[in-house]
Design an enzyme around this catalytic site. Sequence first.
Site, PDB file in Angstrom:
ATOM      1  N   SER A 187       0.807  -1.223   0.000  1.00  0.00           N
ATOM      2  CA  SER A 187       0.000   0.000   0.000  1.00  0.00           C
ATOM      3  C   SER A 187       0.838   1.270   0.000  1.00  0.00           C
ATOM      4  O   SER A 187       0.503   2.247  -0.681  1.00  0.00           O
ATOM      5  CB  SER A 187      -0.947   0.005   1.204  1.00  0.00           C
ATOM      6  OG  SER A 187      -1.842  -1.093   1.141  1.00  0.00           O
ATOM      7  N   HIS A 234       0.743   4.591   4.305  1.00  0.00           N
ATOM      8  CA  HIS A 234       0.147   5.342   3.208  1.00  0.00           C
ATOM      9  C   HIS A 234       0.711   6.760   3.161  1.00  0.00           C
ATOM     10  O   HIS A 234       1.079   7.263   2.087  1.00  0.00           O
ATOM     11  CB  HIS A 234      -1.368   5.403   3.371  1.00  0.00           C
ATOM     12  CG  HIS A 234      -2.038   4.069   3.263  1.00  0.00           C
ATOM     13  ND1 HIS A 234      -3.409   3.905   3.421  1.00  0.00           N
ATOM     14  CD2 HIS A 234      -1.542   2.831   3.014  1.00  0.00           C
ATOM     15  CE1 HIS A 234      -3.701   2.622   3.276  1.00  0.00           C
ATOM     16  NE2 HIS A 234      -2.600   1.959   3.035  1.00  0.00           N
TER      17      HIS A 234
END
Length: 288
Positions: A187, A234
């Site tokens: 991610s 992230h």
Amino acid sequence: MTDQAPGRDNYCYRHPDRQSFILCQRCGRTICTECQTPAAVGVHCPECVREQRAQFQANRRASGAPGGLTVARRRFAMMDQKATTVIIAVSVVIWLLNLLSGGVVNQWLSYWTPLVGTQPWRLVTGLFVHSSIFHIGFNMLAVFIFGRILENLLGTWRFVALYFLAGLGGDLAVSLLTPGTPVVGASGAIFGLFAAFFVIQRSLGYNAVQLLVIMGLNLVVGFLPGTNISWQAHVGGIVLGFLTGFVFSKTRNVRQRGLQIGLLVAEAVLLVAGIGAAYISIGGYAIG
């Protein structure tokens, strides 16, 4: 064949409707994937290849030696989006091996700050392990979509550098904010692709606000309770994606290749140093 019209520097000079971020190493003209021929360094456009081939054939005839490989055969050896394909393939294989091993593979490869000092491979391998079929499915779909676009725009080695720098950015954010939490998944690197694509699109004069909105919505999901998503990774990936995309957009000229490489290496060194400092600050394997 005519050169690009003024203001069309971001499009292939042979295919004016095709946007590209790749320049011919020899003449500096913008070329799309179809027009690229791999060279010892970078890629060459069809005109430069034709000139080199003519010179090569002339030298061959002068020396009495047989002709070499044709341009078509050399182009056949080039596999488009090879890095994107490899990333997806490796991720799927590791996920299957983890299923067969009952979770042992993830234990050995996941990113966990207290272990990176003695098991440094976790800096990279954490990007290839996933917790569920939905996790790997969504991540690899994102890699498939944005990886192919960015690998075409940037070229393979720049795309690989972006992917792993963004992944390291995610690792650093996790090490600084939640060092005791093991994390898995691509991610961080994927959010880095989003951010870099936004910067590159803006540098090419496109309105990429919609992409920014999508990235923001996906980032917000990580803050929702019960999602078990590492928003730290992230955020770290986004920061490095923006930074690396900015480097690419400002060092596009062939003459700036050395500066570009130097800046990317500096990013990697600072990221690894930051993770090392975080590892030392928590006392290594003190968390258990």
